[in-house]
Enzyme design. Structure first.
Site, PDB file in Angstrom:
ATOM      1  N   LYS A 294      24.743 -18.365   2.802  1.00 41.21           N
ATOM      2  CA  LYS A 294      25.733 -19.187   2.100  1.00 41.21           C
ATOM      3  C   LYS A 294      25.142 -19.586   0.752  1.00 41.21           C
ATOM      4  O   LYS A 294      24.023 -19.197   0.419  1.00 41.21           O
ATOM      5  CB  LYS A 294      26.094 -20.418   2.923  1.00 41.21           C
ATOM      6  CG  LYS A 294      24.916 -21.321   3.307  1.00 41.21           C
ATOM      7  CD  LYS A 294      25.380 -22.474   4.199  1.00 41.21           C
ATOM      8  CE  LYS A 294      24.195 -23.338   4.636  1.00 41.21           C
ATOM      9  NZ  LYS A 294      24.568 -24.451   5.476  1.00 41.21           N
TER      10      LYS A 294
ATOM     11  N   HIS B 170       0.850  -1.194   0.000  1.00 42.17           N
ATOM     12  CA  HIS B 170       0.000   0.000   0.000  1.00 42.17           C
ATOM     13  C   HIS B 170       0.885   1.243   0.000  1.00 42.17           C
ATOM     14  O   HIS B 170       1.941   1.269   0.641  1.00 42.17           O
ATOM     15  CB  HIS B 170      -0.896   0.015   1.241  1.00 42.17           C
ATOM     16  CG  HIS B 170      -2.060  -0.905   1.105  1.00 42.17           C
ATOM     17  ND1 HIS B 170      -3.287  -0.495   0.637  1.00 42.17           N
ATOM     18  CD2 HIS B 170      -2.177  -2.235   1.331  1.00 42.17           C
ATOM     19  CE1 HIS B 170      -4.112  -1.517   0.594  1.00 42.17           C
ATOM     20  NE2 HIS B 170      -3.463  -2.595   1.015  1.00 42.17           N
TER      21      HIS B 170
HETATM   22  C1  LIG Z   1       7.870 -28.881   2.565  1.00 49.62           C
HETATM   23  C2  LIG Z   1       8.611 -28.398   3.776  1.00 49.62           C
HETATM   24  O1  LIG Z   1       9.444 -27.583   3.683  1.00 49.62           O
HETATM   25  S1  LIG Z   1       8.170 -29.000   5.300  1.00 49.62           S
HETATM   26  C3  LIG Z   1       9.555 -28.653   6.373  1.00 49.62           C
HETATM   27  C4  LIG Z   1       9.698 -27.225   6.794  1.00 49.62           C
HETATM   28  N1  LIG Z   1      11.035 -27.091   7.339  1.00 49.62           N
HETATM   29  C5  LIG Z   1      11.607 -25.909   7.526  1.00 49.62           C
HETATM   30  O2  LIG Z   1      11.017 -24.872   7.354  1.00 49.62           O
HETATM   31  C6  LIG Z   1      13.038 -25.918   7.941  1.00 49.62           C
HETATM   32  C7  LIG Z   1      13.831 -24.806   7.225  1.00 49.62           C
HETATM   33  N2  LIG Z   1      15.260 -24.984   7.496  1.00 49.62           N
HETATM   34  C8  LIG Z   1      16.049 -23.986   7.929  1.00 49.62           C
HETATM   35  O3  LIG Z   1      15.615 -22.851   8.195  1.00 49.62           O
HETATM   36  C9  LIG Z   1      17.538 -24.375   8.044  1.00 49.62           C
HETATM   37  O4  LIG Z   1      18.073 -23.748   9.198  1.00 49.62           O
HETATM   38  C10 LIG Z   1      18.346 -23.988   6.765  1.00 49.62           C
HETATM   39  C11 LIG Z   1      17.950 -24.951   5.654  1.00 49.62           C
HETATM   40  C12 LIG Z   1      18.105 -22.575   6.327  1.00 49.62           C
HETATM   41  C13 LIG Z   1      19.857 -24.094   7.020  1.00 49.62           C
HETATM   42  O5  LIG Z   1      20.194 -25.374   7.450  1.00 49.62           O
HETATM   43  P1  LIG Z   1      21.750 -25.846   7.387  1.00 49.62           P
HETATM   44  O6  LIG Z   1      22.197 -25.841   5.954  1.00 49.62           O
HETATM   45  O7  LIG Z   1      21.831 -27.116   8.134  1.00 49.62           O
HETATM   46  O8  LIG Z   1      22.535 -24.675   8.049  1.00 49.62           O
HETATM   47  P2  LIG Z   1      22.967 -24.418   9.572  1.00 49.62           P
HETATM   48  O9  LIG Z   1      21.960 -24.953  10.539  1.00 49.62           O
HETATM   49  O10 LIG Z   1      24.380 -24.907   9.692  1.00 49.62           O
HETATM   50  O11 LIG Z   1      22.925 -22.840   9.644  1.00 49.62           O
HETATM   51  C14 LIG Z   1      23.809 -22.032   8.884  1.00 49.62           C
HETATM   52  C15 LIG Z   1      23.746 -20.639   9.464  1.00 49.62           C
HETATM   53  O12 LIG Z   1      22.434 -20.108   9.217  1.00 49.62           O
HETATM   54  C16 LIG Z   1      21.810 -19.736  10.448  1.00 49.62           C
HETATM   55  N3  LIG Z   1      20.397 -20.098  10.332  1.00 49.62           N
HETATM   56  C17 LIG Z   1      19.886 -21.324  10.164  1.00 49.62           C
HETATM   57  N4  LIG Z   1      18.550 -21.271  10.086  1.00 49.62           N
HETATM   58  C18 LIG Z   1      18.208 -19.982  10.210  1.00 49.62           C
HETATM   59  C19 LIG Z   1      16.970 -19.320  10.207  1.00 49.62           C
HETATM   60  N5  LIG Z   1      15.821 -19.990  10.050  1.00 49.62           N
HETATM   61  N6  LIG Z   1      16.965 -17.980  10.332  1.00 49.62           N
HETATM   62  C20 LIG Z   1      18.136 -17.305  10.490  1.00 49.62           C
HETATM   63  N7  LIG Z   1      19.350 -17.885  10.496  1.00 49.62           N
HETATM   64  C21 LIG Z   1      19.378 -19.220  10.363  1.00 49.62           C
HETATM   65  C22 LIG Z   1      22.515 -20.566  11.510  1.00 49.62           C
HETATM   66  O13 LIG Z   1      22.411 -19.973  12.774  1.00 49.62           O
HETATM   67  C23 LIG Z   1      23.923 -20.587  10.967  1.00 49.62           C
HETATM   68  O14 LIG Z   1      24.549 -19.355  11.250  1.00 49.62           O
HETATM   69  P3  LIG Z   1      26.096 -19.292  11.718  1.00 49.62           P
HETATM   70  O15 LIG Z   1      26.895 -19.831  10.564  1.00 49.62           O
HETATM   71  O16 LIG Z   1      26.308 -17.835  11.990  1.00 49.62           O
HETATM   72  O17 LIG Z   1      26.196 -20.164  12.916  1.00 49.62           O
END
Ligand SMILES: CC(=O)SCCNC(=O)CCNC(=O)[C@H](O)C(C)(C)COP(=O)(O)OP(=O)(O)OC[C@H]1O[C@@H](n2cnc3c(N)ncnc32)[C@H](O)[C@@H]1OP(=O)(O)O
Ligand SMILES: O=C(O)C1=N[C@H](C(=O)O)CCC1
Length: 238
Positions: free
Chosen positions: A228, A158
């Site tokens: 990343k 908006h």
């Molecule tokens: C169909 C469906 O999707 S159903 C399932 C739904 N599932 C989800 O929504 C889960 C989503 N997954 C996430 O958010 C995960 O944290 C991911 C995929 C973004 C990253 O997972 P990984 O690759 O294992 O990364 P990792 O856990 O090592 O985190 C990397 C960095 O990102 C940060 N980070 C991870 N998740 C988040 C988040 N949600 N928000 C902000 N920062 C995050 C971590 O703190 C870490 O930071 P650092 O390097 O400063 O310590």
């Protein structure tokens, strides 16, 4: 039995679909019973669609407005309680093997004086339960992209600068949202208008995305920043 069902599902979906060994026959029968009821509802209600290229499966308490604006490929699954308002200028297109989770809302138009543009969803796209897709500006989603629970998209902002006029009367800006192919949008992420998310990107749970995200990036936080790139660990190891 499981092998035969796996073969059938693989053929239906056009890609390998192997049932897990631990699934019990009675649970499998329950799922197929439900699918049969969904198929019957979908067959009847699908007549109202503009075009359908195969089976449509529709759950209980599904609301569809302006079904004549919807075209879909085969195997569109709309789970219980989902709500689709397809009223918009250029229609709603779902590719094949699209699943719309329970209580997901797809809302193309809010007010009749400003119809939404269009929604285009590619093949093999899945929305988990409780997503909100606010179309308004056009929304385009590529093949094989999956959405975690309660993701929301808002393809409109908006105008709010004028203090003398209510915000609701100042008009809107609509740039549209584009999400590429093979993306994973984590639970409760919010995608704002004007955003383009490149192919293969991952959006972390809870992110608020207000800027473009490049392909293969993993972005998260509020506002979302690239954390990343996918595949970078493997590249470093090589
Ligand atoms: C169909 C469906 O999707 S159903 C399932 C739904 N599932 C989800 O929504 C889960 C989503 N997954 C996430 O958010 C995960 O944290 C991911 C995929 C973004 C990253 O997972 P990984 O690759 O294992 O990364 P990792 O856990 O090592 O985190 C990397 C960095 O990102 C940060 N980070 C991870 N998740 C988040 C988040 N949600 N928000 C902000 N920062 C995050 C971590 O703190 C870490 O930071 P650092 O390097 O400063 O310590
Ligand atoms: O894993 C998938 O693919 C999907 N999963 C979701 C779920 O588990 O609810 C739905 C979207 C596609």
């Amino acid at each position: 039995m499981r092998k035969a069902v796996s073969r059938f599902l693989s053929k239906l979906k056009g890609e390998p679909y192997i049932l897990q060994d631990c699934i019990q026959l009675k649970d499998l029968c329950g799922v197929f019973g439900e699918r049969f009821r969904q198929l019957t509802r979908g067959w009847l209600r699908g007549f109202a669609f503009h075009r359908r290229d195969g089976a449509v499966l529709i759950g209980k308490h599904v609301k569809i407005k302006c079904a004549g604006n919807i075209s879909c490929g085969k195997n569109l699954l709309i789970e219980d309680g989902a709500c689709i308002n397809a009223l918009c200028r250029q229609g709603v297109i779902f590719g094949r093997n699209v699943s719309i989770g329970r209580n997901t809302v797809i809302d193309c138009t809010g007010v009749l004086r400003q119809l939404g543009e269009s929604l285009s969803v590619g093949n093999c796209v899945g929305f988990s339960p409780g997503c909100f897709i606010g179309v308004r500006g056009s929304v385009r989603i590529g093949d094989n992209t999956i959405f975690g629970p309660m993701v929301s998209l808002h393809a409109e902002n908006h105008v709010y600068e004028d203090l003398a006029v209510p915000i609701r009367l100042q008009g809107v800006v609509r740039k549209g949202i584009e999400i590429g192919s093979d993306c994973w949008i984590g639970a409760k992420a919010t995608i704002l208008d004007g955003v383009r998310i490149g192919d293969g990107a991952v959006i972390a749970a809870g992110a608020v995305v207000n800027r473009d995200v490049p392909g293969r990036a993993v972005a998260g936080g509020v506002p979302a920043k690239v954390m990343k790139y996918r595949g970078s660990r493997k590249e470093k190891e090589l």
